[in-house]
Design a protein around this motif. Sequence first.
Motif, PDB file in Angstrom:
ATOM      1  N   ASP A 126       0.810  -1.212   0.000  1.00 45.06           N
ATOM      2  CA  ASP A 126       0.000   0.000   0.000  1.00 45.06           C
ATOM      3  C   ASP A 126       0.849   1.269   0.000  1.00 45.06           C
ATOM      4  O   ASP A 126       0.334   2.373   0.049  1.00 45.06           O
ATOM      5  N   SER A 146      -0.095  11.307   0.096  1.00 47.85           N
ATOM      6  CA  SER A 146      -1.170  10.578  -0.596  1.00 47.85           C
ATOM      7  C   SER A 146      -1.790  11.471  -1.654  1.00 47.85           C
ATOM      8  O   SER A 146      -1.803  12.691  -1.542  1.00 47.85           O
ATOM      9  N   TYR A 147      -2.279  10.822  -2.679  1.00 47.99           N
ATOM     10  CA  TYR A 147      -2.988  11.477  -3.768  1.00 47.99           C
ATOM     11  C   TYR A 147      -4.305  10.730  -3.963  1.00 47.99           C
ATOM     12  O   TYR A 147      -4.435   9.930  -4.890  1.00 47.99           O
ATOM     13  N   PRO A 148      -5.281  10.933  -3.078  1.00 46.63           N
ATOM     14  CA  PRO A 148      -6.506  10.123  -3.120  1.00 46.63           C
ATOM     15  C   PRO A 148      -7.271  10.220  -4.431  1.00 46.63           C
ATOM     16  O   PRO A 148      -7.935   9.257  -4.828  1.00 46.63           O
ATOM     17  N   GLU A 149      -7.129  11.322  -5.125  1.00 52.31           N
ATOM     18  CA  GLU A 149      -7.836  11.466  -6.396  1.00 52.31           C
ATOM     19  C   GLU A 149      -7.216  10.626  -7.509  1.00 52.31           C
ATOM     20  O   GLU A 149      -7.854  10.342  -8.519  1.00 52.31           O
ATOM     21  N   SER A 157      -4.808   7.698  -6.664  1.00 48.56           N
ATOM     22  CA  SER A 157      -4.485   6.333  -6.261  1.00 48.56           C
ATOM     23  C   SER A 157      -4.773   6.126  -4.783  1.00 48.56           C
ATOM     24  O   SER A 157      -4.712   7.061  -3.990  1.00 48.56           O
ATOM     25  N   SER A 158      -5.072   4.882  -4.434  1.00 48.72           N
ATOM     26  CA  SER A 158      -5.264   4.557  -3.022  1.00 48.72           C
ATOM     27  C   SER A 158      -3.922   4.280  -2.338  1.00 48.72           C
ATOM     28  O   SER A 158      -3.862   4.158  -1.120  1.00 48.72           O
ATOM     29  N   GLN A 159      -2.855   4.182  -3.126  1.00 42.54           N
ATOM     30  CA  GLN A 159      -1.538   3.932  -2.551  1.00 42.54           C
ATOM     31  C   GLN A 159      -0.962   5.207  -1.953  1.00 42.54           C
ATOM     32  O   GLN A 159      -1.299   6.318  -2.353  1.00 42.54           O
TER      33      GLN A 159
END
Length: 182
Positions: free
Chosen positions: A13, A42-45, A47-49
């Motif tokens: 993750d 994090s870059y939620p827009e 990737s979930s990684q």
Amino acid sequence: AVVSTQSTGDDPDVIIKVGNDDIPAHSFILKLISNLIEMVVSYPEISSQLFVYLDTDFKDSVDIIRQVIDSFYTGEIDLGSDLSELKLLHKFAMIYRVEWLLPLTLKKLTDMTEVGFHIFIEVYKFALSIFCEPLKVHCLSKIDCAQIEELIDDPTVVDFNLMKDFTLMNNPAIPENIRFDL
């Protein structure tokens, strides 16, 4: 038990970015062994990684960093005998607080101070550059009169920090006339 990113059963993750390369890892492993997870982005827009961008000092050392990350899973690492790689491993362990790796690299670096005078000086300068007090103290405790005389004879290795440290240290084995020559 030997664990790897492939054998944990979960997809990694976290992506550790080393220059242009990616090293997959698991956040729970990073939390257990280092402070790398504290540097997560994090870059939620997108990737979930999660992403960890390493210091640029490590950008050309992806193989060594991959070896370190693998050691988080296996508990084993080969420190080798290359001084540049060892310095890189020690710096990584200091910056990212890999507590189990620090004493191993410190021991290996202190052992290398016995190899030769120029390696001794390189290790000492490295200790100064990363503010590694235990390594600096070790080097200062090992310096002797013959090495100081070698310093005087080879001005290419002498710089301000060396002169200051070696002349101010309280080492009775080094006569005052040699300290004055520095």
